[in-house]
Design an enzyme around this catalytic site. Sequence first.
Site, PDB file in Angstrom:
ATOM      1  N   HIS A 248       0.765  -1.248   0.000  1.00 46.43           N
ATOM      2  CA  HIS A 248       0.000   0.000   0.000  1.00 46.43           C
ATOM      3  C   HIS A 248       0.793   1.294   0.000  1.00 46.43           C
ATOM      4  CE1 HIS A 248      -3.617  -2.309   0.346  1.00 46.43           C
ATOM      5  NE2 HIS A 248      -3.178  -2.919   1.431  1.00 46.43           N
TER       6      HIS A 248
ATOM      7  N   LYS B  73      -4.857  -9.895  -7.698  1.00 45.96           N
ATOM      8  CA  LYS B  73      -5.576  -9.296  -6.570  1.00 45.96           C
ATOM      9  C   LYS B  73      -6.635  -8.369  -7.147  1.00 45.96           C
ATOM     10  CE  LYS B  73      -5.046  -6.901  -2.185  1.00 45.96           C
ATOM     11  NZ  LYS B  73      -4.244  -6.028  -1.301  1.00 45.96           N
TER      12      LYS B  73
ATOM     13  N   THR C 254      -5.035  -0.401  -3.198  1.00 48.59           N
ATOM     14  CA  THR C 254      -4.791   1.044  -3.206  1.00 48.59           C
ATOM     15  C   THR C 254      -3.362   1.352  -2.774  1.00 48.59           C
ATOM     16  OG1 THR C 254      -7.106   1.555  -2.774  1.00 48.59           O
ATOM     17  CG2 THR C 254      -5.502   3.248  -2.167  1.00 48.59           C
TER      18      THR C 254
ATOM     19  N   HIS D 282      -3.399  -3.160   7.871  1.00 47.75           N
ATOM     20  CA  HIS D 282      -4.474  -3.456   6.912  1.00 47.75           C
ATOM     21  C   HIS D 282      -5.045  -2.137   6.396  1.00 47.75           C
ATOM     22  CE1 HIS D 282      -7.983  -5.246   5.083  1.00 47.75           C
ATOM     23  NE2 HIS D 282      -8.784  -4.577   5.879  1.00 47.75           N
TER      24      HIS D 282
END
Length: 141
Positions: free
Chosen positions: A33, A63, A67, A136
């Site tokens: 990310h 996937k 982002t 996460h």
Amino acid sequence: MVLKAPGVLLVFLLACFALARRETRHEKFRRQHVDFPKTSIPDARRYCNLLMQQRNLTVGICKPSNTFIHAEPAQVDSVCTSGGTHHDENYYNSNVAFALTACRVVGGSQRPPCNYRPKLSTQRIRVACVNGMPVHYKGQA
Ligand SMILES: *[C@@H]1O[C@H](CO)[C@@H](O)[C@H](O)[C@H]1NC(C)=O
């Protein structure tokens, strides 16, 4: 030989373990990310296709969406502490908006080569934190 240099052997073994050890959840979060400074690829679609591949998010299966946050890793981490506001459970919302590139797989491609559609935005984000570190990416706040 080995017995005469136990220190060297120990260092060697430790180095092997360090290379072989699994990445932590926080390291995985960064791999998936955080892209800063933003990798310079003018075409946003090519950016997604390349970054998803480079970050090993298209190994075996594409996937579906992911982002990338274009901010200093330390600033992203701070969402879990001074840079964020507790939402619920272990979720925190960032106090500031971040430049984002959201990549979503284009209809159907589940196996590589994966084709992604990009969406650029600047938004506050929500992350899950463990031990004061993001692990996460939940989405926009
Ligand atoms: C992707 O996987 C390859 C092969 O396992 C590895 O060498 C490389 O470091 C990985 N890339 C990232 C960004 O983790």
